[in-house]
Design a protein around this motif. Structure first.
Motif, mmCIF file in Angstrom:
data_model
loop_
_atom_site.group_PDB
_atom_site.id
_atom_site.type_symbol
_atom_site.label_atom_id
_atom_site.label_comp_id
_atom_site.label_asym_id
_atom_site.label_seq_id
_atom_site.Cartn_x
_atom_site.Cartn_y
_atom_site.Cartn_z
ATOM 1 N N ASN A 23 60.166 25.744 27.901
ATOM 2 C CA ASN A 23 59.486 24.588 28.462
ATOM 3 C C ASN A 23 59.161 24.808 29.929
ATOM 4 O O ASN A 23 58.093 24.443 30.406
ATOM 5 N N GLU A 24 60.103 25.437 30.646
ATOM 6 C CA GLU A 24 59.868 25.726 32.053
ATOM 7 C C GLU A 24 58.697 26.682 32.218
ATOM 8 O O GLU A 24 57.881 26.558 33.127
ATOM 9 N N VAL A 25 58.570 27.660 31.293
ATOM 10 C CA VAL A 25 57.448 28.606 31.374
ATOM 11 C C VAL A 25 56.131 27.883 31.133
ATOM 12 O O VAL A 25 55.150 28.076 31.840
ATOM 13 N N GLU A 26 56.090 26.985 30.091
ATOM 14 C CA GLU A 26 54.867 26.254 29.803
ATOM 15 C C GLU A 26 54.441 25.418 31.005
ATOM 16 O O GLU A 26 53.284 25.417 31.418
ATOM 17 N N LEU A 27 55.392 24.675 31.541
ATOM 18 C CA LEU A 27 55.060 23.794 32.652
ATOM 19 C C LEU A 27 54.695 24.570 33.902
ATOM 20 O O LEU A 27 53.963 24.074 34.747
ATOM 21 N N ALA A 28 55.185 25.785 34.005
ATOM 22 C CA ALA A 28 54.853 26.607 35.162
ATOM 23 C C ALA A 28 53.369 26.937 35.192
ATOM 24 O O ALA A 28 52.800 27.184 36.250
ATOM 25 N N PHE A 29 52.700 26.928 34.016
ATOM 26 C CA PHE A 29 51.273 27.248 33.952
ATOM 27 C C PHE A 29 50.406 25.992 33.862
ATOM 28 O O PHE A 29 49.232 26.065 33.613
ATOM 29 N N GLU A 34 48.537 17.683 25.742
ATOM 30 C CA GLU A 34 48.255 16.264 25.623
ATOM 31 C C GLU A 34 47.863 15.673 26.972
ATOM 32 O O GLU A 34 46.915 14.871 27.068
ATOM 33 N N VAL A 35 48.575 16.090 28.017
ATOM 34 C CA VAL A 35 48.263 15.583 29.358
ATOM 35 C C VAL A 35 46.894 16.076 29.802
ATOM 36 O O VAL A 35 46.081 15.322 30.360
ATOM 37 N N ARG A 36 46.623 17.365 29.534
ATOM 38 C CA ARG A 36 45.322 17.910 29.933
ATOM 39 C C ARG A 36 44.183 17.199 29.206
ATOM 40 O O ARG A 36 43.140 16.923 29.801
ATOM 41 N N MET A 37 44.373 16.877 27.900
ATOM 42 C CA MET A 37 43.316 16.180 27.157
ATOM 43 C C MET A 37 43.108 14.782 27.712
ATOM 44 O O MET A 37 41.977 14.316 27.871
ATOM 45 N N ASN A 38 44.197 14.091 28.040
ATOM 46 C CA ASN A 38 44.062 12.760 28.634
ATOM 47 C C ASN A 38 43.313 12.813 29.959
ATOM 48 O O ASN A 38 42.498 11.934 30.265
ATOM 49 N N GLU A 39 43.604 13.829 30.737
ATOM 50 C CA GLU A 39 42.901 13.995 32.016
ATOM 51 C C GLU A 39 41.413 14.250 31.784
ATOM 52 O O GLU A 39 40.555 13.742 32.515
ATOM 53 N N LYS A 40 41.106 15.035 30.756
ATOM 54 C CA LYS A 40 39.708 15.321 30.449
ATOM 55 C C LYS A 40 38.984 14.055 30.006
ATOM 56 O O LYS A 40 37.848 13.786 30.426
ATOM 57 N N ILE A 41 39.640 13.259 29.149
ATOM 58 C CA ILE A 41 39.038 12.008 28.692
ATOM 59 C C ILE A 41 38.810 11.073 29.868
ATOM 60 O O ILE A 41 37.749 10.431 29.984
ATOM 61 N N ASP A 42 39.786 11.005 30.763
ATOM 62 C CA ASP A 42 39.633 10.161 31.961
ATOM 63 C C ASP A 42 38.452 10.618 32.811
ATOM 64 O O ASP A 42 37.680 9.789 33.321
ATOM 65 N N VAL A 100 35.728 6.992 24.455
ATOM 66 C CA VAL A 100 35.929 8.437 24.570
ATOM 67 C C VAL A 100 37.365 8.693 24.145
ATOM 68 O O VAL A 100 38.303 8.136 24.718
ATOM 69 N N LYS A 101 37.555 9.486 23.097
ATOM 70 C CA LYS A 101 38.893 9.697 22.578
ATOM 71 C C LYS A 101 39.060 11.143 22.123
ATOM 72 O O LYS A 101 38.092 11.892 22.012
ATOM 73 N N GLN A 102 40.314 11.500 21.858
ATOM 74 C CA GLN A 102 40.634 12.815 21.321
ATOM 75 C C GLN A 102 40.343 12.820 19.826
ATOM 76 O O GLN A 102 40.897 12.053 19.058
ATOM 77 N N ASP A 103 39.414 13.661 19.410
ATOM 78 C CA ASP A 103 39.085 13.822 17.993
ATOM 79 C C ASP A 103 38.536 15.232 17.820
ATOM 80 O O ASP A 103 37.337 15.448 17.796
ATOM 81 N N ASN A 104 39.465 16.192 17.740
ATOM 82 C CA ASN A 104 39.079 17.606 17.735
ATOM 83 C C ASN A 104 38.279 17.927 18.980
ATOM 84 O O ASN A 104 37.225 18.564 18.935
#
Length: 445
Positions: A23-29, A34-42, A100-104
């Protein structure tokens, strides 16, 4: 037992440690997907809502051409729009909901009925769409990419592009007044009054006089002309009405080394414009620039007589031939009762054959049967006169008995083709040379 417990504790500790490290490795990058998709939708929502003067937009359809829109998106998930489908839709600002929503992927969804929904409507009486697919237009559009002043979405089912471009204050006001409608009517009137419009240009030492056909019904522009080698060329593209005149969507129409992207009014002069900004005045010829017979095989494949539809320009003797087929479908002249059908005349220029086809149906055209008669033909390339001889007698289907008069006419002598136009619609006509009293007007296909 004590050693086994110690071993189990060690394994569990290692798994926990590994999980934490992963998890630390993932968050390091960066953030989680899910957060990135929400940011994109915003960011997409902010962009849609952040255009201070709204958006001018164009979208294509699978069964017809393109359509023009103006959108205003607000932060309450309401979009206001006008569109060039009808005079009412081009004038009346209508509201509906969007999301605007996540749908593929991040997806723009028009989820209450609006002008875009009309393009998708499966009821043919609404806007001429097919029963199952409408005009093959989408309501859900996946985000593609954006620039400083535009956004591009891709239809999820039919892959047509929805292109949004930021409008100026002047454009916004024009769309929300009757200026858009007035511009559309001005363009339509031009093509009604100028029956043989064309542009002229020189390429590689050859002077092209390129005919323009703009169909309001199909939203398609077609270009055609004689080419340097004496043959004919043709190209087509989808269009939408715009404030300046006409916007060719999907990148334009490439013809003879030039890419035409729009039509623009300058006072009372209408110009074609290429992708380099060069303008070509649209002029009118007193006669069609390219004879119809020269466009068979390059621009048109043949003719259709739709069910119980008789076009202007058809003579009394020609009407009798067409009525023999159409009325015969329903009066048991074939031995059966049909409620739908049509006649097609399809040219096979490679083999110099004409296929006369009679379609009949008992379920309104959803399915049916085809009777085919095949003719060989010769064509006088100077005069455009055809001579047909029977190759294969009627086969298939159930309509040979009511194709008899058309069959007799085609075998009776020489025939020529011509255009017929009325109220901005262009048709094809078959005329008997040896029987000049026979004239039949058809849809061009």
């Amino acid at each position: 037992m004590r050693r086994l417990k110690t071993l189990l504790y060690g394994v569990i500790s290692m798994l926990i440690l590994a999980s934490c490290q992963k998890n630390e490795v993932e968050l390091a990058f960066g953030e989680t997907p899910e957060v990135r998709m929400n940011e994109k939708i915003d960011s997409i929502n902010k962009a849609l809502q952040g255009a201070p003067n709204g958006w001018k937009a164009y979208v294509g359809t699978g069964l017809k051409g393109g359509y023009g829109f103006y959108f205003e998106f607000d932060d309450q998930q309401v979009v206001k729009m006008v569109g060039d489908l009808t005079l009412e839709s081009a004038t009346k600002l209508a509201s509906s909901n969007y999301r605007v929503k996540q749908d593929n992927g991040a997806t723009l969804i028009f989820d209450t009925y609006n002008y875009i929904s009309m393009l998708n409507d499966p009821n043919p009486s609404v806007f001429g769409g097919t029963i199952r697919e409408g005009l093959r237009s989408d309501l859900d559009y996946r985000f593609g990419y954006s620039t400083a002043d535009s956004m591009v979405f891709i239809g999820k089912r039919y892959s047509n592009k929805l292109v949004l471009v930021k409008a100026t204050p002047q454009e916004s006001q024009a769309y929300k007044s009757e200026a858009y409608t007035a511009g559309i009517e001005k363009t339509k009137k031009f093509f009604l009054e100028n029956e043989n419009p064309y542009v002229e240009f020189t390429m590689d030492g050859f002077n092209y006089q390129t005919a323009i056909t703009l169909s309001e019904a199909t939203k398609i522009i077609e270009l055609s002309s004689l080419l340097k080698d004496g043959t004919t060329g043709a190209a087509a593209g989808k269009f939408a009405f715009s404030l300046p005149g006409v916007q060719v969507i999907d990148g334009g129409i490439a013809y003879a080394g030039i890419n035409f992207v729009q039509m623009v009014w300058e006072g009372n002069k209408l110009n074609m414009v290429d992708d380099k900004g060069k303008k070509y005045e649209i002029k009118n010829s007193l006669v069609p620039l390219v004879p119809l017979y020269k466009l068979i095989g390059s621009k048109y494949t043949g003719f259709r007589s739709p069910f119980m539809t008789f076009f202007p320009g058809t003579s009394a003797d020609g009407l009798a031939i067409l009525k023999r087929y159409h009325e015969g479908l329903g009066n048991r002249a074939t031995g059966y009762i049909f409620n739908y059908g049509y006649i097609d005349l399809d040219f096979d220029i490679r083999n110099k054959r004409l296929n006369l086809k009679g379609f009949s149906s008992q379920n309104g055209g959803t399915s049916g049967w085809i009777t085919t008669i095949v003719y060989d033909y010769t064509l006088d390339s100077e005069t455009g006169i055809y001579t047909f001889t029977l190759r294969d007698k009627a086969s298939g289907g159930y309509t040979s008995a009511i194709l008899d008069q058309m069959d007799a006419f085609l075998k009776s002598g020489k025939i020529k083709l011509d255009y017929y136009s009325e109220n901005g619609a262009l048709y094809g006509k078959i005329i008997g040379v040896d029987k000049p009293n026979v004239e039949m007007t058809f849809q061009l296909r």
